[in-house]
Design a protein around this motif. Structure first.
Motif, PDB file in Angstrom:
ATOM      1  N   TYR A  57       0.839  -1.199   0.000  1.00 22.68           N
ATOM      2  CA  TYR A  57       0.000   0.000   0.000  1.00 22.68           C
ATOM      3  C   TYR A  57       0.875   1.251   0.000  1.00 22.68           C
ATOM      4  N   GLU A  58       0.251   2.400  -0.185  1.00 20.12           N
ATOM      5  CA  GLU A  58       0.994   3.626  -0.443  1.00 20.12           C
ATOM      6  C   GLU A  58       1.958   3.996   0.675  1.00 20.12           C
ATOM      7  N   TRP A  59       1.643   3.656   1.931  1.00 20.73           N
ATOM      8  CA  TRP A  59       2.524   4.031   3.038  1.00 20.73           C
ATOM      9  C   TRP A  59       3.878   3.343   2.926  1.00 20.73           C
ATOM     10  N   LEU A  60       3.911   2.170   2.293  1.00 18.98           N
ATOM     11  CA  LEU A  60       5.169   1.463   2.101  1.00 18.98           C
ATOM     12  C   LEU A  60       5.790   1.804   0.757  1.00 18.98           C
ATOM     13  N   GLY A  61       4.951   1.851  -0.244  1.00 17.49           N
ATOM     14  CA  GLY A  61       5.405   2.093  -1.605  1.00 17.49           C
ATOM     15  C   GLY A  61       4.653   1.178  -2.550  1.00 17.49           C
ATOM     16  N   LEU A  62       4.051   1.739  -3.567  1.00 17.16           N
ATOM     17  CA  LEU A  62       3.244   0.949  -4.495  1.00 17.16           C
ATOM     18  C   LEU A  62       4.118   0.059  -5.355  1.00 17.16           C
ATOM     19  N   CYS A  63       3.590  -1.114  -5.696  1.00 16.93           N
ATOM     20  CA  CYS A  63       4.340  -2.037  -6.541  1.00 16.93           C
ATOM     21  C   CYS A  63       4.576  -1.464  -7.932  1.00 16.93           C
ATOM     22  N   THR A  64       3.763  -0.508  -8.343  1.00 16.38           N
ATOM     23  CA  THR A  64       3.950   0.120  -9.653  1.00 16.38           C
ATOM     24  C   THR A  64       5.215   0.971  -9.704  1.00 16.38           C
ATOM     25  N   LYS A  65       5.808   1.252  -8.552  1.00 15.78           N
ATOM     26  CA  LYS A  65       7.055   2.031  -8.521  1.00 15.78           C
ATOM     27  C   LYS A  65       8.296   1.144  -8.628  1.00 15.78           C
ATOM     28  N   VAL A  66       8.087  -0.157  -8.617  1.00 15.35           N
ATOM     29  CA  VAL A  66       9.199  -1.089  -8.735  1.00 15.35           C
ATOM     30  C   VAL A  66       9.485  -1.322 -10.218  1.00 15.35           C
ATOM     31  N   PRO A  67      10.744  -1.206 -10.666  1.00 14.83           N
ATOM     32  CA  PRO A  67      11.062  -1.433 -12.084  1.00 14.83           C
ATOM     33  C   PRO A  67      10.547  -2.782 -12.593  1.00 14.83           C
ATOM     34  N   TYR A  68      10.183  -2.825 -13.863  1.00 16.85           N
ATOM     35  CA  TYR A  68       9.559  -4.017 -14.438  1.00 16.85           C
ATOM     36  C   TYR A  68      10.412  -5.267 -14.272  1.00 16.85           C
ATOM     37  N   THR A  69      11.726  -5.111 -14.369  1.00 18.54           N
ATOM     38  CA  THR A  69      12.601  -6.283 -14.349  1.00 18.54           C
ATOM     39  C   THR A  69      12.912  -6.772 -12.941  1.00 18.54           C
ATOM     40  N   TRP A  70      12.408  -6.077 -11.921  1.00 15.41           N
ATOM     41  CA  TRP A  70      12.642  -6.485 -10.535  1.00 15.41           C
ATOM     42  C   TRP A  70      11.509  -7.387 -10.052  1.00 15.41           C
ATOM     43  N   LYS A  71      11.815  -8.200  -9.080  1.00 13.51           N
ATOM     44  CA  LYS A  71      10.784  -8.965  -8.398  1.00 13.51           C
ATOM     45  C   LYS A  71      10.026  -8.042  -7.444  1.00 13.51           C
ATOM     46  N   ARG A  72       8.725  -8.300  -7.302  1.00 11.82           N
ATOM     47  CA  ARG A  72       7.900  -7.500  -6.399  1.00 11.82           C
ATOM     48  C   ARG A  72       7.410  -8.401  -5.262  1.00 11.82           C
ATOM     49  N   PHE A  73       7.731  -8.016  -4.034  1.00 11.06           N
ATOM     50  CA  PHE A  73       7.299  -8.759  -2.850  1.00 11.06           C
ATOM     51  C   PHE A  73       6.146  -7.983  -2.227  1.00 11.06           C
TER      52      PHE A  73
END
Length: 230
Positions: free
Chosen positions: A45-61
């Motif tokens: 969620y926004e307080w941590l950081g949205l997954c859409t801000k993670v570069p495409y080539t990175w894994k998203r946890f």
């Protein structure tokens, strides 16, 4: 040591999303002799950081990281491949009843995640046997392409050794609020003499498959020279 780090504010993870591009810039400066590496970031969620801000080539946890471990994680948008997305369960001060296998699969489908990550804090702290059994049950309900990651406190290698075959990645938390606070240090003059390296070394010298080890860091206080050490 574990208890000390567990008490640190859980606003740091593999990467602080607010500084994710700082870390990306540092990685681009790694020597050309590094043949390959993989990078991931906790998001939610926004307080941590949205997954859409993670570069495409990175894994998203992707996790909710709320007070209840069964709180649904936010949905990762469809433009991000679910094969790169991990539903994260657990975390600092995340308590409650651990979901069963069917509930985990439902949470994964809701969040658009093909994989699972266990953050071994909160309700999951010291629950390695439970997590191992849960992983077996979840695997029975999913295609064999699903991956499983477990992110551990720094002194937990003995708990991981007997169950390591069940996991594709084994993360070790080697930070507090910053890379050089709370009992962690990588001195500029001699990185091997600091407090961080002995914790990494004990994992390397254990029976845990070194190829599975992932270093869980934070961008707070991160410097390129520290990446050279790793």
């Amino acid at each position: 040591k574990n208890v000390h780090h567990n008490e640190m504010a859980r606003n740091v993870a593999i990467v602080m999303i607010a500084s994710v591009f700082l870390l990306l810039a540092a990685l681009l400066l790694l020597p050309v002799c590094v043949s390959s590496y993989e990078v991931g970031a906790y998001c939610g969620y926004e307080w941590l950081g949205l997954c859409t801000k993670v570069p495409y080539t990175w894994k998203r946890f992707d996790g909710a990281f709320g007070p209840d471990i069964q709180e649904p994680a936010p949905i990762v948008p469809n433009q991000y491949s679910p094969t790169m997305n991990y539903l994260t369960l657990g975390g600092y001060k995340v308590e409650g009843t651990v979901p069963n296998a069917a509930e985990v699969v439902s949470m994964m489908q809701h969040a658009n995640c093909d994989n699972v990550d266990y953050d071994m804090e909160g309700a999951l702290q010291n629950q390695y046997s439970l997590v191992n059994s849960l992983t077996n049950d979840v695997k029975s309900l999913l295609p064999n392409t699903a991956k499983f990651s477990i992110t551990c406190l720094s002194g937990d290698y003995r708990s991981v050794e007997p169950i390591q075959s069940n996991f594709d990645e084994i993360g070790i938390m080697i930070h507090a609020d910053t890379m050089q606070s709370g009992g962690w240090s990588i001195p500029r003059s001699d990185p091997w003499s600091g407090e961080t390296w002995p914790w990494i070394k004990q994992w390397i010298n254990s029976s845990v498959d070194n190829h599975k080890i992932v270093l869980s860091i934070t961008s707070a206080g991160l410097e390129v020279r520290q990446l050279y050490l790793y």
